[in-house]
Design an enzyme around this catalytic site. Structure first.
Site, PDB file in Angstrom:
ATOM      1  N   HIS A   1       0.834  -1.226   0.000  1.00 43.04           N
ATOM      2  CA  HIS A   1       0.000   0.000   0.000  1.00 43.04           C
ATOM      3  C   HIS A   1       0.861   1.265   0.000  1.00 43.04           C
ATOM      4  O   HIS A   1       0.440   2.307   0.506  1.00 43.04           O
ATOM      5  CB  HIS A   1      -0.917   0.068   1.250  1.00 43.04           C
ATOM      6  CG  HIS A   1      -1.935  -1.012   1.348  1.00 43.04           C
ATOM      7  ND1 HIS A   1      -2.208  -1.669   2.533  1.00 43.04           N
ATOM      8  CD2 HIS A   1      -2.764  -1.544   0.425  1.00 43.04           C
ATOM      9  CE1 HIS A   1      -3.157  -2.568   2.334  1.00 43.04           C
ATOM     10  NE2 HIS A   1      -3.506  -2.513   1.066  1.00 43.04           N
TER      11      HIS A   1
ATOM     12  N   ARG B   1      -8.021 -11.815   6.101  1.00 45.39           N
ATOM     13  CA  ARG B   1      -6.648 -12.259   6.408  1.00 45.39           C
ATOM     14  C   ARG B   1      -6.385 -12.146   7.903  1.00 45.39           C
ATOM     15  O   ARG B   1      -6.826 -11.190   8.547  1.00 45.39           O
ATOM     16  CB  ARG B   1      -5.630 -11.394   5.659  1.00 45.39           C
ATOM     17  CG  ARG B   1      -5.500 -11.742   4.206  1.00 45.39           C
ATOM     18  CD  ARG B   1      -4.539 -10.821   3.500  1.00 45.39           C
ATOM     19  NE  ARG B   1      -5.214 -10.104   2.444  1.00 45.39           N
ATOM     20  CZ  ARG B   1      -4.762  -9.004   1.870  1.00 45.39           C
ATOM     21  NH1 ARG B   1      -3.606  -8.477   2.232  1.00 45.39           N
ATOM     22  NH2 ARG B   1      -5.452  -8.408   0.918  1.00 45.39           N
TER      23      ARG B   1
END
Ligand code: ADP
Length: 399
Positions: A180, A241
């Site tokens: 990111h 996740r």
């Protein structure tokens, strides 16, 4: 100067044509379900015009061919000629140890990106398909690669090394890379702009909370620590996740439930996070928020654990940077969940942080949500990874 941004996923291609000098989006859209039934294509223009089609799109090359055709279509297109595109900025997930900045894409550079594919087998190859397709249909246009990992290349050794034998770093480049990067870079720069300070004088913790989520410590404009690691599985609890867990758990589940290693890894990627913790109620924070307000114990458990981990990272990164001036929330949950922001900030009162609940609850745009006397500023800033790619592409071709 017009710059085309291309972001290829395994079955999608998102694009955006930007007038780089004004940062206006001329047209944007995406191809979805590439290579599978139910293909879909959108083209949305600045002036409100739009086009949508359902069609089978066999591969990324065909998507690029269609994109070129529509962009230059005499009736609908926004370009008279492809020559109007100054450069194409491509999102590339993994730059390994090699790429610490945006780079002009040459055949040699493509080979080196290919060599990083083992670090991101689900992403880099498909990014390369998109690049090669653009090179085929726009052979005269300059191409630039912008890497998700590059912003984190400034991590100090003490932050990127794992406590495993050093030979794994030396021989196999096993280290924390972080992801990111474009989002963390964009919102940290925007934070400085909104607060009226130079990025080189700001310590900010950026919380990118989407389906995937990561938190980054940005000191003087540089990433000095980040919660995702060798892969995007590490760090805080995410949508599906697990984030960081004791590695022995993998052994235990495998042995007790007679599962293969890849089956256990699949659980950690797709059945864990707030989804698994809520006893499979939902991976979507909107659903969990609605259930939380109704007192659903599964939703309460998942949201409390999620918030707790964010708070722990913020505490750790405040220490790592020797203090923090600002905390910025971004991405789907960071931008939209006043509940998560409020619960996180309540637990941060020890740092002299207070938020204005009215500012927290109201508004969709970038804003400061801390009270004027809060020792640390708290902000909400919508992320804009495409604009970050555009700015980096423009800067590189103007060098
Ligand atoms: P991705 O990582 O796939 O880009 P996004 O940044 O789009 O993810 O974030 C998706 C998450 O944002 C989902 O959990 C979704 O529920 C959450 N989200 C979006 N809108 C809201 C909202 N209004 N309130 C709470 N959560 C929201």
């Amino acid at each position: 100067m017009k710059i085309l941004i291309i972001n290829c996923g395994s079955s999608s291609l998102k694009y955006r044509l930007i007038e780089a000098d004004t940062e206006d989006v001329i047209v944007k859209g995406q191809f979805e379900r590439i290579g599978i039934d139910g293909g879909h294509f959108t083209y949305k223009q600045k002036n409100g015009g739009s086009l949508e089609r359902n069609a089978y799109i066999p591969d990324h090359e065909e998507a690029v061919r269609l994109l070129v055709r529509i962009l230059t279509d005499p009736d609908m297109g926004d370009l008279e000629s492809l020559d109007e595109i100054e450069a194409i900025g491509h999102r590339i997930v993994h730059g390994g140890n090699k790429f610490t900045d945006a780079v002009v894409l040459t055949p040699q550079v493509l080979k080196e990106i290919e060599a990083c594919s083992n670090l991101a087998p689900n992403h880099n190859p498909v990014n390369l398909h998109g690049i090669r397709a653009c090179m085929k249909y726009m052979p005269k246009t300059k191409m630039v690669g912008v890497f998700d990992t590059a912003f984190h290349s400034t991590l100090p050794e003490e932050a990127y090394l794992y406590g495993i034998p050093y030979e794994y770093y030396k021989n196999e480049q096993i280290r924390r890379y972080g992801f990111h990067g474009m989002s963390h870079q964009y919102v940290s720069e925007e934070t400085a702009r909104i607060l009226g300070v130079n990025p080189s004088e700001l310590k900010v913790i950026t919380c990118h909370l989407g389906n995937g989520a990561s938190i980054t410590a940005v000191k003087n404009g540089k990433s000095v620590d980040t919660s995702m690691g060798y892969t995007p599985l590490e760090g805080i609890i995410m949508g599906t996740r697990s984030g960081s867990i004791d590695p022995e758990i993998i052994n235990v589940i495998s042995e007790n439930d007679h599962k293969t290693l890849s089956q256990v890894m699949d659980i950690l990627h797709t059945k864990s996070g707030i989804y698994g913790l809520s006893d499979y109620l939902s991976p979507d924070m909107r659903d969990l928020t609605a259930a939380y307000h109704k007192g659903n114990p599964n939703a309460i458990r998942a949201i409390k654990a999620y918030v707790y981990q964010i708070v722990k990272y913020i505490g750790a990164y405040t220490t790592a940077m020797g203090g923090t001036d600002a905390i910025t929330f971004t991405a789907g949950i960071g931008e939209n969940s006043s509940l998560v922001r409020s619960l996180v900030c309540q637990r941060l009162s020890v740092f002299g942080i207070t938020i204005d609940e009215t500012a927290n609850e109201n508004g969709n745009d970038e804003r400061i949500i801390s009270t004027p006397d809060s020792r640390v500023k708290v902000l909400v800033i919508p992320t804009n990874e495409e604009l970050s790619i555009c700015r980096q592409t423009k800067a590189l071709i103007q060098e």
